[in-house]
Structure formats: structure tokens, C-alpha cells
Design an enzyme around this catalytic site. Sequence first.
Site, mmCIF file in Angstrom:
data_model
loop_
_atom_site.group_PDB
_atom_site.id
_atom_site.type_symbol
_atom_site.label_atom_id
_atom_site.label_comp_id
_atom_site.label_asym_id
_atom_site.label_seq_id
_atom_site.Cartn_x
_atom_site.Cartn_y
_atom_site.Cartn_z
ATOM 1 C CG ASP A 198 -2.298 0.960 0.434
ATOM 2 O OD1 ASP A 198 -1.947 1.763 0.718
ATOM 3 O OD2 ASP A 198 -3.264 -0.340 1.161
ATOM 4 C CG HIS A 267 -4.196 2.621 -1.836
ATOM 5 N ND1 HIS A 267 -4.341 3.054 -0.567
ATOM 6 C CD2 HIS A 267 -5.549 2.055 -2.363
ATOM 7 C CE1 HIS A 267 -5.953 3.281 -0.864
ATOM 8 N NE2 HIS A 267 -6.369 2.914 -1.461
ATOM 9 C CG ASP A 330 -8.459 -0.305 -2.599
ATOM 10 O OD1 ASP A 330 -7.718 -0.064 -3.575
ATOM 11 O OD2 ASP A 330 -8.498 0.690 -1.358
ATOM 12 C CD GLU A 331 -10.098 3.976 -0.816
ATOM 13 O OE1 GLU A 331 -10.852 4.575 0.304
ATOM 14 O OE2 GLU A 331 -8.827 3.777 -0.377
ATOM 15 C CG PHE A 429 -14.111 -7.102 12.123
ATOM 16 C CD1 PHE A 429 -14.849 -7.460 12.269
ATOM 17 C CD2 PHE A 429 -13.173 -9.067 12.768
ATOM 18 C CE1 PHE A 429 -16.245 -8.248 11.759
ATOM 19 C CE2 PHE A 429 -13.976 -9.271 12.693
ATOM 20 C CZ PHE A 429 -15.840 -9.490 12.215
ATOM 21 C CD1 TRP A 479 -9.868 -1.795 6.183
ATOM 22 C CD2 TRP A 479 -8.010 -2.262 5.039
ATOM 23 N NE1 TRP A 479 -9.727 -2.579 5.363
ATOM 24 C CE2 TRP A 479 -9.176 -2.333 4.190
ATOM 25 C CE3 TRP A 479 -7.226 -1.800 4.483
ATOM 26 C CZ2 TRP A 479 -8.753 -3.074 2.752
ATOM 27 C CZ3 TRP A 479 -6.670 -1.939 2.702
ATOM 28 C CH2 TRP A 479 -7.998 -2.601 2.396
ATOM 29 C CB THR A 480 -3.190 -2.231 10.360
ATOM 30 O OG1 THR A 480 -2.237 -1.906 9.152
ATOM 31 C CG2 THR A 480 -3.181 -3.258 10.678
HETATM 32 C C1 TNX Z 1 -10.682 1.777 2.832
HETATM 33 S S1 TNX Z 1 -11.880 -0.736 2.048
HETATM 34 C C2 TNX Z 1 -9.659 1.475 2.127
HETATM 35 C C3 TNX Z 1 -8.739 1.436 2.190
HETATM 36 C C4 TNX Z 1 -8.550 1.580 4.506
HETATM 37 C C5 TNX Z 1 -10.052 1.853 5.173
HETATM 38 C C6 TNX Z 1 -10.462 1.772 6.486
HETATM 39 C C7 TNX Z 1 -10.681 -0.604 0.792
HETATM 40 C C8 TNX Z 1 -10.946 -1.113 -0.097
HETATM 41 N N1 TNX Z 1 -9.888 0.956 1.251
HETATM 42 O O1 TNX Z 1 -7.844 2.022 1.865
HETATM 43 O O2 TNX Z 1 -8.001 1.344 4.917
HETATM 44 O O3 TNX Z 1 -11.186 2.240 4.560
HETATM 45 O O4 TNX Z 1 -10.529 1.367 7.037
#
Ligand code: TNX
Length: 768
Positions: A198, A267, A330-331, A429, A479-480
Site C-alpha cells: 500500500d 495505493h 480501489d480508490e 473490524f 485495516w491497520t
Molecule cells: C478503505 S476498503 C480502504 C482502505 C482503508 C480502509 C479503512 C478499501 C478497499 N480501501 O484503504 O484502509 O477504508 O477502513
Amino acid sequence: MKRIVVAIIGITILTLSSCQKQIETADYQVVPLPKEISLTDKKPFILDKNTVIECQKDLQKEADFLADYIEDIYGFRPRIMDAENDMNNVIYLALEPNDFANDEAYQIVVNERVIKITSRNNHGIFYGIQTLRKSFPVDNNVTKIAFPAGVINDWPRFAYRGMHLDVSRHFFPIDSIKVYIDAMVMHNLNKFHLHITDDQGWRIEIKKYPKLTEIGAWRSGTLIGKTMAYDTIRHGGCYTQEELRDLVKYAEDRHITIIPEIDLPGHMLAALASYPELGCTGGPYEVWKRWGVSEDVICAGNEHAMQFLEDVLLEVMDIFPSEYIHIGGDEVPRDRWKECPKCQAKIKELGIKADDKHSAEDYLQSYVMSRMEQFVENHGRHIIGWDEMLDGELAPNATVMSWRGSSGGVKAAKMHHNVIMTPNDYLYFDYYQTLDTDNEPFSIGGYNPVKKVYSYEPIPDGLDEDEHKYILGPQANIWTEYTSEFNVLLYRLLPRIGALAEVQWCNPEQKDYEDWVQREYRLTKLYKLYGWRYATHIFDIDVRITPNVKEGFIEVVMSKLVDGKIVYSIDNQNDIEYKEPLRITENCHLEGYVLRPDGSQGRVFRTDFDFSKASMKPIVLMEQPHKNYTFNGADVLIDGLRGSTNYRSGRWLGWYGKNADVIIDLQEVTEVSTVKFNLNINMKDWIFNARSVKVLVSDDGDDFEEVFAQDFDLLSADYTGSLYPVEITFSPVNTRYIEIVITPFDCPECHSGYGYPAWIFVDEIGVY
Ligand code: TNX
């Protein structure tokens, strides 16, 4: 049927305890609950030091685990032998081609002479062993264990039963990950999604690109809490390919498949920091010290960057033999691609056109995902990607991981794509388990209590019967960003994973939350045995506080789900056994806890009631708070309860881009000279302090006169507090109505919300 089972166990305990002191009885009501348990009143099987495990050759590994589990609790280890004909005092493991529902189904038959676990596959034998070990009474003084005679038939509802771990935002050593896997094993999970790259750290050795771990595995600092300040502690770490192969084997031995995720093309800052030429601008980049979504992503128009991704995937597939490789997706902000000549040239070359649903850059993302899918498929594997894959053209064979709620899952299943359900609102979680967040390890936010996890139904509404099969199963994610210690990681996992286990394994009609809490409570003895930290909220006192503004008191209802009694005290006076709801009418400090039959105490609940001249008085909001932060409305401000640092707790009202403006009717002319309240500060979430505060008074509620006005400076970016107390004093004045006007700032220039208004959050308003 449950009652009959309990009765029979009861009789067994009685008959046995009269002749043998150190004997205890096993209980098959475990987590997750087996599908069918039928007991008889025949004599039980007695496990003791002479018990042996017999098995066919290819079940040796499973037999070893069973022997380990027995040794872990009782300190003696049964011998493992080949199967013989004449069996007595034997736990017998056997593969049989009988009529099992699937490879993970098993049967346990218990009689006086043997416990026999059968399945058509090693997987099923392993789950039979898990059920058996969870039925053991966890007590090392015991030398004999009685197993009630009967038959258990069991099989999982979903074939995919996943748990995820993000080792990028914080690094965890291999040994810790093994413990995490052990916890998954105990709950019958079979898929481990390892989020291994990431923005904040690249953790997997890639031989062709050594800088990924030399540079990309380390960051020079980390954002502090929800502030805009950073520490300067170097954080990082990585796993060698050899370590990862060992981890794969460790998981495989325990019937768990590791699914690695290389999150692309977003990411990827850690990779860009290592090889800046892979980005659109060429950098410079640094391994990210903060959280969120970076605009810097892999350049989709650069053939070398595509080659890089394929090279990485090739080494990843070599380490991880799993059918699925997760490629993220994602994102991915489109900002850089829009401005990048190479990306624009690629769009042209591919003949991509924007349409009324999606931009050309959306389709460029689809191109990257489909191309990577093709590469992975050419190597005999399949991809999983996050539900953003649906924003454009979905790669043809992709399995979709639905995280932004369930709608992505529904959409993908309707397109006949396989789906894994990991909706953030039920299965994240990393979110808090309670609203009492001041007494919790700091978390990213959110609120996902154990009961909500338990209530989750993985087949979403809106699917036809024949589309259900596309839902492979549910998975929870951790996620940490805000989890750096392994103990805290376990605390977030346990006991929510116990709730998840029943969501994954049990049929909906088997589920019963209160019954599960009892079974889960028993399972915590195993957590303790292995030294795993777990959250205890569901076994502790539960307190509901409801202000009755009309009648001028606060009602307090206390309850619990496990055995014991509830004890409370007021102002630290004597402990009183709780019998009925309390009515609070004046300032006091209340404490309460569960006193368990063994004398141990549950976690102590504490709260202060803080009455003022404004408490329980009629109040009007001149500006409405935001609908998401209105909770019980105006009463929140005069109910005698102060807010904690968690602005979502229900004890705060939040206004966006508006004044917090309220009028309180003190109901009679009253002398006032002080107003007190807290502001909640959370700059990351655009919540700042007040630009100004005004106090006005009136005798008739129409004509108001200002008695106080003050402007304030914006808090500096390195302010690390979460509460900002405001106390205002002015010359005493007699008044019936008092108006308080709190004006917010706009987000400052150094902030991601620059150009937008900020939020203002206000809790109890005290008038003195
Ligand atoms: C969304 S879930 C993200 C993560 C973050 C998380 C925090 C996802 C595909 N992307 O990059 O760590 O929310 O809850």
C-alpha cells in the site's frame, strides 16, 4: 431440542462426578454451532492419559494437531497410531466416501469405546477436530474428560470464509501473523486475505525490483492520531520470499489458503517512492506518512509500468499457490491520468471514449484491471478486485469484493460474477466495538459492535434465488492505520471473529445472539489459554441511559448476558445489587459492573451526571444540525450527559457550515453568569474550534440582548487534543431565556478541506 441436550449432559455430570472427582464433561455447543447434534443417554467416552489417536496414513498431520490441542490444555499427549481392528479408548480419524455435503463436512460419532471423526476429505476431518477441541473443558486440573455419546453432523454454509489483514499500514512480524492464523483456525475460517502492499509500505520481497523493499518498506514518520502532525519514528519491515513460503505452508497445514493482494494501480506510493519513473509525474515521491487516498498512482500510459506490475504478479504467483490473486483496484483518483500525456495517448491508442456514465479515465482503469486479469488468467489463476472495478467495464472473469456496503455485490452477482461480501458497515473490524471510545484503543473511527457483526446476512436483498450461488461467502477486514500493536490487533479481532464464524458457517435459522454469547464466553477460556487478548464488552455490564426531559430525570437501565449479578454504586458509596432501573435527578458519579459466580469482576462502567440551571429545560435549535449528527435532537445539549472524545457517540450535535444556535427557556427568571460546553476537535474529519461565541438573554423570548461576544483564533495544525473546553463568564444577569450562538470557521489553507466550511460539534451546554 436444546433443552433435552442440556438435561442429558446434566445427568452425565451427576453420575460421573459421584465416582470420579477430576472428571469434567465436554460440551458440543461450540462456536460455530454444528448443524446437527443428537445425543443419547448411552455411556460417554472417557478421554484420559491412555487414550490414543488412530488414523489412516494421510491423516497423520490432522492427528498431530489433535494431539497438540489435547496437550495444550491437559499437559498429556495421546500417542498416534495406525488404525487397528479392535478399538477401545480411541479417537479414530478416517476418510470415508459417505454422503457428505462437501469436502469440509464431517461427522463425529461418540460411544463408550471410540470417538470417530469421518469426512470425505482432510478438510472435513480438520473441522471435526476443531469442533472436538472446542468442546473440551479448559481446565488443566482435569485428568478425565467425559464426551456424551451421540452423533454430530456438520458442514459449512459458505465455501469462502475469509479474514483479511493489512500489513502495510503497520508491519507485523511473521510470528504474529501465525498467531492470527491460529485464531482463524479456531473459528473454522479457510481464506486469509493478506494486504501486503500500500502507500505506506511495500512488504513483499520482489527479486527483480529490490528497491521495493530497500526503500518502499520504510517510512520516515507517521501521522499522529486524528491530527495534522507527524511523529519522526522510522517505521517499516518486509518479508522475504522464503518467509512467505513458510507462511503459506503454515496456513496450508491448517487448511487455510492465503490470498495475497497487490493493490494496483492506486495505493502504490511505496512502489513509486522506490521507482519514481512508474508514476505520471516522475516524482519525487515518498512512502506515505499519512492515511487516505493519494492522487499519485501508477502511470497507466507507461508500458514499463505495466511490465512492472506483471513482473511483480509473476513473483507473487510463484510464492502463493492460491487460485485467487487479489489485484486491488480501489480508490484510484483520475487526477494524474487526466493531465498525463502518456495516459492520454494511451486512451487515444485504445480508442477509449467517455460516455454519459463514465469518463475516459474510468475506462483506462478498466483497461489496467482487465490487462492484469488476462495476465493472471494466462498463469492459470483468477483475480479478485475491490468493488470499484464496477465503475467502468468489469474485467471478464473477476471476482468482486464488495466493501462499500452490499450494493456492489448485488450488482456483480446480477452480472453473474462471483462475489465476496466484506461490507464496511458490518465487517470492518478496524472500527470501534463500543461508543465508549475514550476507554478503547484508538481506532480509525466507525462503530461496529459484535452484535452487529453477528446480525449480518451475507446473501443481500435484491438477488434472485439463482443468483445466490454467486455469493462465495463473507470476509471481515482489519485495516491497520491505527493498529500498530499486535495485542490491539487481537483485541479488534476477538471476539468479533466468533460472530463472523457463525455468519460464515451457520444457517440463518441456527443463529441466536444470546445463545452465541454464552458459547463464545466459554470459548474465551481457550483465548486465555493461548494468551490472546480479546474485547470483553459483550460479557460485561450494558448500561442504557435515557434522559426523560419532560419529567426531569435520567433513567438508567443495566443489563448483562452472562451469569452473575449486577452491582452498582453512587458517588463511590456502598455497592448495591441492581434490581430495577435507576432515576437520576442530581449530580453524581455512577459505577456498575458484573460480579461473576467465580468472584471475578467484569469491566467497570463509569459515568458522571452533570446538571446545571439549563438541565432538562425546554430548548429550541435555531439552526438544524446535520442529519447524520442530530441523534436525539436538542435534548442532547441539556440532558446532564457530557460527550466523550467520540463525536459519533450520540452525545454531540454536529453542524456543517452553519452556526450552532440554541435558545434555552429556564422557565423562570434565573441569575446566570457562566456558560460552559465542550467543542470536539478532529481536524482530519474537518471539525475545528469556534470562530466566535455569543450569549444573549431575553425576558420574553423575542427581544434578545447580547451579554457576551468573543472571537477566537483557529487552533494550530499541531493541536493534538480532541476536546476543547469553552467557559464563558459575564456579569451576573437575571433572565428567563438564554441564547448561545457558536460560529464555525472555514477549513484553513493548509487543510485538505480548504475552500469548504468546517464542522462544529457541541456537547452538553451548562448554564450556571
Ligand atoms: C478503505 S476498503 C480502504 C482502505 C482503508 C480502509 C479503512 C478499501 C478497499 N480501501 O484503504 O484502509 O477504508 O477502513
